[in-house]
Design an enzyme around this catalytic site. Structure first.
Site, short mmCIF file in Angstrom:
data_model
loop_
_atom_site.label_atom_id
_atom_site.label_comp_id
_atom_site.label_asym_id
_atom_site.label_seq_id
_atom_site.Cartn_x
_atom_site.Cartn_y
_atom_site.Cartn_z
N CYS B 99 5.12 5.31 17.63
CA CYS B 99 5.07 3.89 17.99
C CYS B 99 6.11 3.06 17.23
CB CYS B 99 3.66 3.39 17.74
SG CYS B 99 3.05 2.36 19.05
N HIS B 202 -0.71 8.13 20.05
CA HIS B 202 -1.59 8.24 18.89
C HIS B 202 -2.92 8.77 19.41
CE1 HIS B 202 -2.03 3.98 20.18
NE2 HIS B 202 -3.30 4.22 19.95
#
Lengths: 473, 274
Positions: B99, B202
């Site tokens: 990210c 994630h």
């Protein structure tokens, strides 16, 4: 007037149908319907309240704190309107007001006590015009749904900036992100805080947010950690520090999930109406109540502060709190084939760490069912379980059942925490069976669950006749 | 006397600031899986200003943060971390960036207003702000860039508004079967370049993708001539992985199966890195 009456009646009819059809307690849909007919219906109904409203927001503890305040007001003979079932969006608050309104569309009640989701606060403050707003804490929670902490904090700040004259913000001084909200408010807030390092943890948990100074960006130094990132903190460059608390909790005693006791002191006292504001400092008051865990000390402290702010006497508050009953699913006890089941809502890392700490360290629990769902109300992203310190169960849990729709993720989490667990069991009934089978008679099993997993387990418990449906609690 | 235990070091970049999406799960997975192979697994926290010990790190982890924290990290990354990180990668260390960390390792991040924040350019990717936030479960069919990985899928969760585009030096990890991936338009997810793996997944990523975790550990140990990892019992991890695949299968609309088949067969064929 016509429009409002139509809105109220349509909303009330919807609530009745929803309950009759057993689709649940009719906790938000009536609000939806009424607001579609008259968008100003909540504003109008809130104006009918004889004395006004208290609004509670924050990540954790809203429901319990709202219930505590309602309990105090009801005991003093007030008629209270409250969105009890955890329906904390604007529709839920509207539905609660509708339920108490008469056929003429008028609300006949003395006080409103509303728990409001952080994101809905600006609208709620605007419509309800509360006498007091409590901000309990700001932890990371359901990032997929609520977004980042920062934007939530900004929304709360904008709501508090628009508080009506004579209204008071009650803020948790121990939460650095909440404290930051209070720094620049036009009217000074009333600060609440725990001041008892004997109940502090040494280290920040992994899930701590808000660890940096809002002014210079340096990492904050914590001299004490109470719950999540709530504690005693300061900026190493002296740019920011925990505000001095006006209302404090000291000399805290924690007794498992059964009891908390604490001494509440007032450094400054306010009434909500600043025209009659008194600086009279009330004497210290010992509070005892049948709730467990340090996190509930914050809820009790907030309820006490709100009570005093709206004119209740400290001694009365102390008396009344002794007999408090927890909100549905927040902490519920039931018996099941000679086992004591303790159902505790645990919905984000900060909350989970506290219920684990209470269950393991204080209640000396060793039998657990942990349930994780990923429906919208739980958050569809379950990565937060890696921020929960399940390691605390290591060597303590002799029974550990991973449950909920994401039971398999929990099983992996437990494996990497080095804890032996039963096979993952997504079916609530079978998970309960596994728990009961492994828990010896006479022992207590702790069920720590996310929101909809709690509803599923509870539905199963109701089906088996061990718990009451929630609209009857 | 027992031979001296070999060490395995995970370097966590900004653990106090870049830890938003349960990134600790990735750290724990790397450490435990090394520990279970009898390595002395250590975690080195690399907060702001810290560089000590970076040369000993086998796998770096760089996670996502909230905007406020990411802004604080940015300066420190350029000032302190960039040179030692580049040296480490050249010497064979591995980086997993998720990210925000993924974006910061690229050439730049361009805001909606057109302002560009340069990254450290360790990987050939660039990111632009998008309007819609991509949130939800992701399933990736692994590309041929990572042969030998079984199963051939990665599962995770994404939550990002950045649109990341890969340059010629970077290859995607795979194609999204479910979710948006790098940018929501070219079907790719993640990037591989030298020892760096960048991704939007994630959830946490590594616990449910033990095959990827082992690939990172093995690549990092290769520079020590030590890349044989003993097999572990991954049944818990893989059944959690499998549950996500099954559920997605159930949830995908009934009209989509043809498209799905096409996609998965395309992913199985050899392909040039794009």
């Amino acid at each position: 007037m016509m429009r409002r009456t139509a809105a109220v009646l349509a909303g009330k009819a919807t609530g009745m149908l929803s309950r009759l059809s057993r689709r649940g307690g009719g906790t938000t849909l009536p609000g939806d319907v009424a607001r579609a007919i008259d968008p100003d219906v909540l504003r109008k109904l809130a104006r009918d309240l004889k004395f006004g409203s208290v609004v509670i927001t924050g990540t954790n503890g809203k429901t319990t704190t709202a219930r505590l305040i309602s309990w105090l007001l009801e005991g003093a003979g007030h008629r209270v309107v409250s969105n009890r079932a955890g329906a904390n969006l604007i529709f839920g608050a509207t539905a609660a007001a509708l339920e108490s309104a008469g056929a003429d569309g008028r609300l006949r009640a003395d006080w409103g006590v509303f728990e409001i989701d952080e994101a809905s606060l600006p609208k709620a403050v605007d419509e309800i015009q509360p006498k007091a707003v409590i901000v309990l804490n700001l932890f990371r929670d359901q990032l997929d749904r609520y977004g980042e902490l920062e934007s939530i904090a900004k929304r709360i700040e904008s709501a508090l900036e628009r508080l009506p004259a004579g209204s008071r913000a009650l803020l948790n001084a121990d939460d650095p992100r909440v404290a930051e909200i209070g720094l620049d408010l036009p009217a000074p807030p009333l600060w609440l805080g725990i001041e008892d390092t004997s109940v502090a943890e040494r280290d920040l948990p992994h899930a701590a947010d808000a660890r940096t100074c809002p002014r210079c960006g340096a990492s904050l130094i914590f001299d004490a950690v109470y719950v999540g990132h709530d504690g005693v903190y300061r900026c190493p460059n002296k740019d920011f520090t925990r505000p001095a608390a006006d209302i404090t909790a000291t000399n805290i005693q924690l007794d498992g999930f059964d009891n908390i006791a604490m001494t509440v002191g007032m450094r400054r006292a306010y009434s909500a109406d600043r025209a009659t504001e008194t600086q009279a400092v009330k004497p210290d008051q010992r509070l005892e109540l049948p709730l467990g865990g340090l996190y509930n000390c914050y809820n009790a402290l907030a309820a006490y502060a709100a009570g005093v702010t709206i004119g209740l006497e400290p001694q009365y508050i102390a008396e009344r709190l002794k007999n408090f009953r927890a909100a549905f699913g927040r902490q519920e006890r039931m018996e099941f084939r000679g086992r004591h089941l303790n159902l505790v809502l645990s919905k984000n890392p900060a909350g989970f760490n506290e219920t684990l700490r209470t269950a393991v360290d204080l209640a000396k629990g060793n039998s657990f069912l942990i349930a994780l769902n990923d429906r919208k109300a739980d958050g569809t992203d379950v990565s937060w379980i890696w921020d929960v310190d399940f390691e605390r169960l290591k060597g303590k849990a002799t029974v550990l059942v991973p449950a909920g729709s994401r039971a398999h993720d929990l099983a992996v989490r437990f494996k990497y925490a080095g804890i032996d667990a039963a096979p993952p069991e997504p079916d609530p009934g079978r998970a309960l069976d596994a728990l009961v089978k492994a828990t010896p008679e006479g022992e207590t099993a702790h069920l720590l669950t996310t929101y909809t997993a709690m509803l599923d387990l509870r539905a199963e418990l109701v089906r088996r006749g061990w718990a009451k449906p929630y609209w009857e609690t | 006397m027992a031979p001296k235990q070999k060490t395995f070091t995970v370097g966590w970049l900004y653990p106090d600031l870049m830890n938003i999406y349960g990134d600790r799960g990735n750290i724990l997975t790397l450490l435990k899986r090394a520990e279970w192979r009898d390595y002395d697994a250590r975690m080195l926290e690399l907060g702001r200003g810290a560089t000590k010990g970076m040369e000993d790190v086998d796998v770096f982890f760089f996670g996502g943060g909230q905007d406020r924290e990411q802004a604080l990290v940015y300066e420190d990354l350029l000032e302190h971390k960039q040179p030692p990180l580049e040296r480490a990668v050249r010497s064979g260390a591995v980086v997993l960036a998720v990210c925000g960390g993924y974006q910061l390792l690229g050439h730049y991040y361009q805001t909606a207003e057109g302002e560009r924040f340069p990254g450290i350019g360790l990987i050939d990717v660039r990111t632009e702000a998008g309007k819609k936030r991509f949130i939800g479960d992701v399933i990736v069919d692994i590309d041929t860039e990572m042969p030998g990985l079984v199963p051939r899928t990665l599962v995770g969760f994404e939550n990002h508004s950045g649109r990341t585009f890969l340059g010629p030096e970077a290859a995607p990890m795979g194609r999204v079967r479910l979710g948006f991936g790098n940018n929501g338009s070219d079907g790719t997810e993640g990037c591989l370049q030298d020892g760096v793996v960048g991704t939007y997944l994630h959830g946490s990523l590594l616990p449910k993708n033990p095959h990827l975790a082992d690939r990172l550990i093995r690549s990092a140990l290769r520079r020590r001539g030590d890349d044989e990892l003993s097999p572990l019992d991954d049944s818990a991890e893989l059944s959690a992985h499998e549950r996500i695949l099954e559920r997605a299968q159930r949830r995908l609309p009934a009209r989509a199966p043809q498209e799905r088949e096409l996609r998965s067969s395309a992913a199985a064929e050899p392909r040039e890195p794009s």
